[in-house]
Write an enzyme that holds these catalytic residues in place. Sequence first.
Site, PDB file in Angstrom:
ATOM      1  N   HIS A  75      -8.131  -1.310 -11.005  1.00 49.43           N
ATOM      2  CA  HIS A  75      -7.057  -0.540 -10.365  1.00 49.43           C
ATOM      3  C   HIS A  75      -5.848  -0.339 -11.271  1.00 49.43           C
ATOM      4  O   HIS A  75      -4.934   0.398 -10.936  1.00 49.43           O
ATOM      5  CB  HIS A  75      -6.643  -1.156  -9.025  1.00 49.43           C
ATOM      6  N   HIS A 102       1.631  -4.862 -15.653  1.00 50.61           N
ATOM      7  CA  HIS A 102       0.625  -3.817 -15.412  1.00 50.61           C
ATOM      8  C   HIS A 102       1.366  -2.516 -15.140  1.00 50.61           C
ATOM      9  O   HIS A 102       2.597  -2.515 -15.049  1.00 50.61           O
ATOM     10  CB  HIS A 102      -0.263  -4.212 -14.217  1.00 50.61           C
ATOM     11  N   HIS A 104       1.383   1.703 -13.296  1.00 47.01           N
ATOM     12  CA  HIS A 104       0.915   2.672 -12.302  1.00 47.01           C
ATOM     13  C   HIS A 104       1.192   4.054 -12.884  1.00 47.01           C
ATOM     14  O   HIS A 104       2.282   4.282 -13.421  1.00 47.01           O
ATOM     15  CB  HIS A 104       1.687   2.511 -10.989  1.00 47.01           C
ATOM     16  N   GLU A 114       5.614   4.472  -8.802  1.00 46.17           N
ATOM     17  CA  GLU A 114       5.558   4.019  -7.402  1.00 46.17           C
ATOM     18  C   GLU A 114       6.909   4.255  -6.747  1.00 46.17           C
ATOM     19  O   GLU A 114       7.001   4.911  -5.718  1.00 46.17           O
ATOM     20  CB  GLU A 114       5.175   2.530  -7.351  1.00 46.17           C
ATOM     21  N   HIS A 127       5.424  -2.670 -14.295  1.00 40.43           N
ATOM     22  CA  HIS A 127       5.842  -3.803 -13.471  1.00 40.43           C
ATOM     23  C   HIS A 127       5.662  -5.091 -14.255  1.00 40.43           C
ATOM     24  O   HIS A 127       4.533  -5.460 -14.586  1.00 40.43           O
ATOM     25  CB  HIS A 127       5.015  -3.859 -12.182  1.00 40.43           C
TER      26      HIS A 127
HETATM   27 ZN    ZN Z   1       2.569  -2.839  -9.685  1.00 39.96          ZN
END
Ligand code: ZN
Length: 292
Positions: A75, A102, A104, A114, A127
């Site tokens: 993911h 990690h 996004h 996000e 993050h």
């Molecule tokens: Zn995250």
Amino acid sequence: MQQLILCVLLASFWTSCTGAGAPEKWDHAFKECAGKYQSPINIVTRKTLKDERLTPIKFKNYQQIFRSTIKNNGHSVQVGVPHLSTISGGGLQGIYKAVQFHLHWGNNGGPGSEHTIDGEQYPMELHIVHMKSHYTDLTTALRDPEGIAVLGFFYEKSNSANRKYEAIINTVRNVKATNSNTSLPAISLAQLIPSEQNLTSYYRYKGSLTTPGCAEAVVWTVFEKPIPLSMDQLGAFSDLQFHDGKQMMGNFRPVQPLNGRQVFRSGGAMILASSALLMAAISMALGLSHPN
Ligand SMILES: [Zn+2]
Ligand SMILES: *[C@@H]1O[C@H](CO)[C@@H](O)[C@H](O)[C@H]1NC(C)=O
Ligand SMILES: *[C@@H]1O[C@H](CO)[C@@H](O)[C@H](O)[C@H]1NC(C)=O
């Protein structure tokens, strides 16, 4: 064990549906994902409240060089961080140590962050996850309403490549398949983020993890200053693959309701509305504007 089950479930969520539909199903499987204080959120800058206690965060050992592995976990891509780097100050209650980071992202540099700022979604978001320094594992930290501190950084498109990201992006190209990993050249957390002088402007609120189980245990710090990457560098992340071999992109959770929460801003955080007001005040004073 608990974490393993979580990861397997999580991976199947992302892969069963790469579109925006998947996260809506989380609250059936994970009660906390339907909670009142969820993340991410849209930050409406004119509704943020300036808090003088939000002084610059103290970064310790962020310059420390470490070796780790980068992994495609189905993911995102994630890098474990030795617990040497810590943050404190900036209104945080105590010292938090870095655990992992990690990202996004969207489709080849398209919208993918996000958090959003006044509705604007950036192409990617980093993050860096920290836990309170006296905990030894995330499971325990997640039971403390302030057990986790995540630093969020936006990325922006730049015309030139960011040299500090060359090594890490080259390794991203080697972990295309889910569950593959490779060793990362020696890096420091400091090289991934803007210089400290550019980190005085940030937003602060209480929220959750943005992936199941969505634990409401996170003190969020979202920095205003984005990290520049070239289009090619941003695009490298879209070549990663979910379990089913489909392109990994759009791995962000949609923004969640504020439900009455106040978002604070640091002393340094700029607010566009106030500079517009200032300009108006100046032009009034100079007799440049003629109201009527
Ligand atoms: Zn995250
Ligand atoms: C990396 O991959 C190797 C071989 O596929 C595996 O044995 C190892 O456990 C993996 N490491 C991590 C951190 O996932
Ligand atoms: C902050 O960022 C700006 C724009 O990227 C840059 O020109 C400036 O040198 C940075 N300031 C410091 C103190 O690093």
